[in-house]
Design an enzyme around this catalytic site. Structure first.
Site, short mmCIF file in Angstrom:
data_model
loop_
_atom_site.label_atom_id
_atom_site.label_comp_id
_atom_site.label_asym_id
_atom_site.label_seq_id
_atom_site.Cartn_x
_atom_site.Cartn_y
_atom_site.Cartn_z
N GLY A 282 9.12 1.89 -8.61
CA GLY A 282 9.70 3.06 -7.95
C GLY A 282 9.10 4.39 -8.33
N ASN B 202 6.78 5.91 -6.76
CA ASN B 202 6.69 6.67 -5.50
C ASN B 202 8.06 7.20 -5.07
OD1 ASN B 202 3.89 6.76 -4.11
ND2 ASN B 202 4.01 4.70 -4.96
N ILE C 82 9.13 -6.69 7.33
CA ILE C 82 10.27 -6.10 8.03
C ILE C 82 10.60 -6.97 9.25
CG2 ILE C 82 11.09 -4.06 9.28
CD1 ILE C 82 10.80 -3.56 6.29
N ASN D 50 4.72 2.81 5.96
CA ASN D 50 4.45 2.09 4.71
C ASN D 50 3.26 2.75 4.01
OD1 ASN D 50 4.47 -0.12 2.79
ND2 ASN D 50 2.68 -0.94 3.84
N HIS E 270 0.08 1.66 1.57
CA HIS E 270 -0.66 0.50 1.07
C HIS E 270 -1.75 1.01 0.11
CE1 HIS E 270 -2.01 -3.62 1.08
NE2 HIS E 270 -3.24 -3.15 1.11
#
Ligand code: GAR
Length: 189
Positions: free
Chosen positions: A12, A14, A88, A102, A104
């Site tokens: 976490g 980010n 998802i 998202n 990546h």
């Protein structure tokens, strides 16, 4: 006020960075963080940050529409996957067209797809002897890492860089750029 729901499965960093960036923001707020991992460190970070956080299991996510229904109630302007490792479900993708993004940790389309997450990505980049890596922020569709690319940022890597050093460089790019890209999207910039 525009609102964001964050999805995360891991440490976490980010999530913490995004929450701090938008704290006190006049137009954008974080509604909550959702995690599929009951023991993910992101949930501890949310406790410290005072951000509402919820754990959901497979029965609520892929086997029933409950997470989808929860999101329909919240009506987020943007759903942000910040280190979220499950695919998802397609009904969720369809319910929020161009509203799920998202991050990546590589320059897609290279090093994407099933099994390509976290350190696995940096290990593959190192094994290929790449001279650069980076991050890709993209819309989410029904395939892993294949939605339209929004922004990419690159970083040089050298032969001497270890996998951990590559990961540190890429994480630093994520922390520098991800919140600003989210802000640009929400404010139509
Ligand atoms: C980040 O590097 C993110 O790009 C990656 O997981 C890490 C999560 O770190 N996501 C993927 O690999 C998705 N395929 P964090 O939990 O510290 O934010």
């Amino acid at each position: 006020m525009k609102c964001i729901v964050l999805f995360a499965s891991g440490s976490g960093s980010n999530v913490e960075n995004i929450v701090e960036y938008f704290t006190g923001h006049p137009e954008i707020s974080i509604t909550c963080v959702l995690s599929n991992k009951r023991d993910a460190y992101v949930l501890d970070r949310c406790n410290k940050l005072g951000v509402p956080a919820f754990y959901f299991n497979k029965a609520g996510f892929t086997d029933s529409p409950l997470v989808l229904q929860l999101l329909k109630c919240i009506e987020p302007d943007l759903i942000v996957l910040a280190g979220f490792l499950l695919k998802i479900p397609s009904d969720l993708v369809k319910a929020f067209p161009n509203r799920i993004i998202n991050i990546h940790p590589a320059l897609l389309p290279k090093y994407g797809g099933k099994g390509m997450y976290g350190k696995h990505v940096h290990t593959a980049v190192k094994a290929q002897g790449e001279s650069e890596s980076g991050i890709t922020i993209h819309y989410v569709n029904e395939q892993y890492d294949e939605g339209a690319i929004i922004r990419q940022f690159k970083v040089q890597i050298s032969e001497e860089d270890t996998v951990d050093q590559i990961m540190t460089k890429v994480q630093s790019l994520e922390h520098t750029h991800f919140p600003g890209v989210i802000e640009d999207l929400l404010l139509g910039r």
